[in-house]
Design an enzyme around this catalytic site. Structure first.
Site, PDB file in Angstrom:
ATOM      1  N   GLU A   1       4.038   7.484   1.730  1.00 37.56           N
ATOM      2  CA  GLU A   1       3.034   7.147   2.749  1.00 37.56           C
ATOM      3  C   GLU A   1       3.054   5.637   2.942  1.00 37.56           C
ATOM      4  O   GLU A   1       2.855   4.874   1.989  1.00 37.56           O
ATOM      5  CB  GLU A   1       1.652   7.628   2.309  1.00 37.56           C
TER       6      GLU A   1
ATOM      7  N   SER B   1       2.217   2.331  -5.466  1.00 29.91           N
ATOM      8  CA  SER B   1       1.764   3.323  -6.448  1.00 29.91           C
ATOM      9  C   SER B   1       2.701   4.521  -6.423  1.00 29.91           C
ATOM     10  O   SER B   1       3.104   4.963  -5.344  1.00 29.91           O
ATOM     11  CB  SER B   1       0.361   3.844  -6.103  1.00 29.91           C
TER      12      SER B   1
ATOM     13  N   MET C   1       0.781  -1.232   0.000  1.00 33.40           N
ATOM     14  CA  MET C   1       0.000   0.000   0.000  1.00 33.40           C
ATOM     15  C   MET C   1       0.816   1.286   0.000  1.00 33.40           C
ATOM     16  O   MET C   1       0.227   2.356   0.164  1.00 33.40           O
ATOM     17  CB  MET C   1      -0.880   0.030   1.234  1.00 33.40           C
ATOM     18  N   PRO C   2       2.124   1.205  -0.117  1.00 33.18           N
ATOM     19  CA  PRO C   2       2.841   2.487  -0.119  1.00 33.18           C
ATOM     20  C   PRO C   2       2.384   3.364  -1.286  1.00 33.18           C
ATOM     21  O   PRO C   2       2.191   2.886  -2.405  1.00 33.18           O
ATOM     22  CB  PRO C   2       4.310   2.067  -0.302  1.00 33.18           C
ATOM     23  N   ILE C   3       2.190   4.653  -0.968  1.00 30.42           N
ATOM     24  CA  ILE C   3       1.840   5.644  -1.991  1.00 30.42           C
ATOM     25  C   ILE C   3       2.974   6.662  -2.033  1.00 30.42           C
ATOM     26  O   ILE C   3       3.318   7.252  -1.003  1.00 30.42           O
ATOM     27  CB  ILE C   3       0.520   6.355  -1.647  1.00 30.42           C
TER      28      ILE C   3
END
Lengths: 61, 61, 61, 61, 61, 61
Positions: free
Chosen positions: F7, A40, A1-3
Site C-alpha cells: 500500500e 512497515s 508510509m508504505p505498508i
C-alpha cells in the site's frame, strides 16, 4: 508510509525473515523514495492446509 | 457493513480486545451512521518476529 | 504499531472520514495503550457493485 | 490471477477446507473465465476472541 | 461470518461479478455450514499496472 | 507462492512501480528461496484522504 504484507508458506527461519524485511525495505526505499523508517512490513505464515492453488490445498499435493 | 481489520502486537489480553472492539465500533457508528450490528471487526495478533519497521523485525530491536 | 484497515461503502464525506479516524485512533489508544502516533489507518471505499452479502451485490438489492 | 482470502471461524476440518477451496475455485473459473491453476486461495482461521460483530467478540456472546 | 476478499484483474462486468458472488457464496455455505446471509464478499479490481507476477507488472508483459 | 501486498500513497509513476516490483521480487527470491515466477505482488494506491497516522488523515496535515 508504505505498508507491506507478505504471506509466506510456514517454515522460514527468523533469520530468513530478518534478511527478507531488510532487503524488501531497501528495495522500496530505493525505488519509491519513501523513508526507511516509514516502511512497515507484516509477515503472515500460511500453513499448507490453509493455502490452495488450482483448487487444491498444499496438503493434497 | 463496515469491515475492520486491526493488526496488533501480540500480548493484549482478551479484556483489552473486548474493550477495544466495543469502543471502535461505537466510534464508527457515531461518525459514519452505520448500524452497530453491521460492524465486523477481525483482530490479528502479530508476533515480534513477523512485524518490521525500518527494515528490522521487532526481535532485532 | 497498530495497523487498521476499514472498508466502507463509498459515499462518506472527507469530513466523516476525518472524524472517524480521529475517534477510532483514540479508542485504540485508550484500550490498548498504543501511542497515538503509532496508529495507522487505511480506508477503502467499496462500490455497491463490489460488495455482496448473502450472495448478492448491493446493486442487486 | 484471482487472489482469494477467506476468513473463517476456527473449527473447520481440513476436509471441509479442501472441499471449500475446490468448489470456490470452480465457481470463480466458471463465472470469470480465469484459469483454474491461476486461482490462489488463502484461508485464515479466526479465533472467537479475535472476531467481533456489533461491538462484542464471540467469546462474549 | 465468513469474510471473503477476491482480487481480480479489472474488466469483469457487473453481471460476471453478480454471478461470481452468488456461486462463491453457495460453495462456502455448502462446504462449511455457514448461513448464506452471514457470508460477506468484497471484490477488488486490480489494474494491470498494479499487479505483478515474477517481478513484472502486467503492463510490461 | 509468496503473496505480497504493498500500500503506497498515490502519485508513484508506473515506471517506479515496475522498478519496485522487480526489486522486491528479487529480494524475496534471494532471501527465502521462493521461485521468481511464484511471487505475486498487488499494489494499492492510497489517496491522502484515505490514509491516517496519529488520528489525522494526510489531507489534514
Amino acid at each position: 508510509m508504505p505498508i507491506v504484507h507478505i504471506e509466506l508458506l510456514e517454515g522460514r527461519t527468523q533469520e530468513q525473515k530478518n534478511e527478507m524485511v531488510k532487503e524488501v525495505t531497501e528495495a522500496i526505499v530505493r525505488t519509491t523514495g519513501a523513508k526507511e523508517e516509514a516502511v512497515s512490513i507484516v509477515i503472515s505464515d500460511m500453513s499448507k492446509g490453509n493455502y490452495a492453488v488450482g483448487g487444491k490445498t498444499l496438503v493434497q499435493k
